[in-house]
Design an enzyme around this catalytic site. Structure first.
Site, PDB file in Angstrom:
ATOM      1  N   GLU A  85      -7.217 -22.643 -51.712  1.00 23.93           N
ATOM      2  CA  GLU A  85      -6.669 -21.807 -52.792  1.00 23.93           C
ATOM      3  C   GLU A  85      -6.529 -22.623 -54.072  1.00 23.93           C
ATOM      4  OE1 GLU A  85      -3.061 -19.687 -51.759  1.00 23.93           O
ATOM      5  OE2 GLU A  85      -2.649 -19.178 -53.842  1.00 23.93           O
ATOM      6  N   LYS A 262       5.957 -18.146 -48.417  1.00 23.57           N
ATOM      7  CA  LYS A 262       4.514 -18.432 -48.453  1.00 23.57           C
ATOM      8  C   LYS A 262       4.231 -19.427 -49.577  1.00 23.57           C
ATOM      9  CE  LYS A 262      -0.059 -17.670 -49.294  1.00 23.57           C
ATOM     10  NZ  LYS A 262      -0.862 -18.126 -50.429  1.00 23.57           N
ATOM     11  N   ASP A 278      -0.316 -30.427 -36.987  1.00 24.03           N
ATOM     12  CA  ASP A 278      -0.466 -29.113 -36.349  1.00 24.03           C
ATOM     13  C   ASP A 278       0.205 -28.077 -37.256  1.00 24.03           C
ATOM     14  OD1 ASP A 278      -0.283 -26.814 -34.839  1.00 24.03           O
ATOM     15  OD2 ASP A 278       0.286 -27.845 -32.995  1.00 24.03           O
TER      16      ASP A 278
END
Ligand code: MEV
Length: 395
Positions: A85, A262, A278
């Site tokens: 992004e 987010k 991870d």
């Protein structure tokens, strides 16, 4: 090389080669490390990829950038970020520059206490089972330690137990085992411990043994960070007010809190990917944490203080500096050379700081000119394939 610093002005204006020159001057990107970034194309050979995963037919690339200006607990960090992004890297760098003017980020990570779960169903006497398990706490912890002797030698290992009765009528009982995994992410270790202690727990709990696996909500392995910014740094008192109002909005509304989070995770995830962590586990833990205590909350808050804002965040973060792809992936090793963290706890504080920076940049853009104008600028820039500049939606 001058002293390692993340404050490199005009970095974004240069070509890739000029950026590497700047990193070689300010961040020790010389010799093999430099040729690695120039030549290697990501650091994962087909051979290594084939060992890492299954049905491998190639390797997948992402742009690797660096976020600059990060000062965390008084220490400089050039933060590698892998993300598709546009503007995430520029946004984190810009916000870190604003925060730096007020002393940078400050944070703390707890010891790396991971949580393992052992599930039982149909336990005949759930409340009694809880008491029996706690009475045998030391013996169970010793059994767990015997399954991870090398960790115990290094001073880590099983620390605590907890018994939760999830459904008394059905005898659903879960035993938590808390394991200090040191500088590892720790999933394998915790799974090993959970499997090792399950038979002994079964004798105490009865019923049917169920799952023996870590929880991706490691509520005892947490990181907290805070920072301040001045009104001037964010573009004035009205913008600072807008950031505080946006934060309040997120605390009142899960629809907004989700997007707020987010934006927080944008930077954290990008750095986590570059550093071979991870990220699915990180994401799962962050959002589960946001949903503990009823409702869904923002991971970070921004409050007005005289002449500025204070930002704070807290979340569970299972990240490691050893094991996993930190060894197998040359690109990840190179990223660690860039970021210079001493251990997993320092890594957690840096990653959470990147999250807070991304969040600040997003709220500032939203509270200021709004997102669409910046988006249009970005699309225009992409169409022209022009040199990236900081003038994206998060500028
Ligand atoms: C976009 O990737 C992230 C934002 O939507 C975050 C936010 O709204 O706070 C801009």
């Amino acid at each position: 090389m001058t002293a390692y610093t993340s404050r490199i002005s005009g970095f974004y204006r240069g070509s890739v080669a000029q950026r590497l020159d700047a990193l070689s001057e300010h961040a020790g990107v010389a010799g093999e490390l430099r040729s690695f970034f120039e030549d290697d194309g990501g650091g994962l050979s087909l051979e290594a990829a084939d060992r890492m995963s299954e049905n491998v037919i190639g390797v997948h690339g992402l742009p690797l950038g660096v976020a600059l200006n990060f000062l965390v607990n008084g220490v400089e960090h050039v933060v590698p970020m892998a993300v598709e992004e546009a503007s995430v890297v520029a946004a984190a760098s810009n916000a870190a520059r604003m925060v730096r003017e007020s002393g940078g980020f400050h944070g703390h990570a707890t010891a790396a206490i991971m949580t393992g779960q052992v599930q039982f169903d149909g336990a005949p006497d759930p409340e009694g089972a809880a008491a029996r398990v706690m009475a045998h706490r030391e013996a169970i912890l010793r059994l767990g330690d015997e399954a991870i002797p090398r960790m115990v030698e290094r001073g880590y290992g099983c620390r605590d137990l907890d018994v939760r009765v999830l459904d008394a009528a059905e005898g659903v009982v879960v035993v938590h085992v808390y394991v200090d995994v040191g500088d590892a992410m720790g999933a394998n270790m915790v799974d090993t411990v959970a499997e090792a202690i399950a038979p002994a727990l079964h004798e105490l709990v009865g019923g049917l043994i169920g799952l023996r696996i870590l929880s991706n909500l490691p509520s005892r392995r947490r990181v907290s960070v805070r920072c301040e910014v001045t009104d001037e740094a964010v573009g004035g008192a009205a913008v600072a007010d807008g950031i505080a109002r946006a934060s309040r909005f997120a605390s009142l509304d899960p629809f907004r809190a989700c997007t707020h989070n987010k934006g927080f995770m944008n930077g954290l995830d990008a750095a986590a990917v570059a550093l071979g962590q991870d990220w699915r586990s990180i994401e799962a833990g962050a959002h589960a944490w946001a949903a503990t205590g009823g409702g869904y909350r923002p991971l970070s808050t921004w409050k007005r203080i005289p002449g500025g804002l204070r930002g704070e965040a807290e979340l569970p973060l299972a990240v490691g500096t050893v094991g996993g792809s930190t060894r197998a992936h040359a690109g990840v090793r190179a990223a660690f050379e860039l970021v210079r963290v001493a251990d997993a706890r320092q890594l957690a504080v840096v990653l959470a700081s990147v999250g807070l920076a991304s969040n600040l940049a997003a709220l500032r853009a939203l509270a200021g000119e709004g997102i669409q104008r910046g988006h249009m600028r970005l699309h225009h820039r992409k169409e022209e394939a022009a040199e990236p500049e900081a003038g994206t939606w998060m500028k």
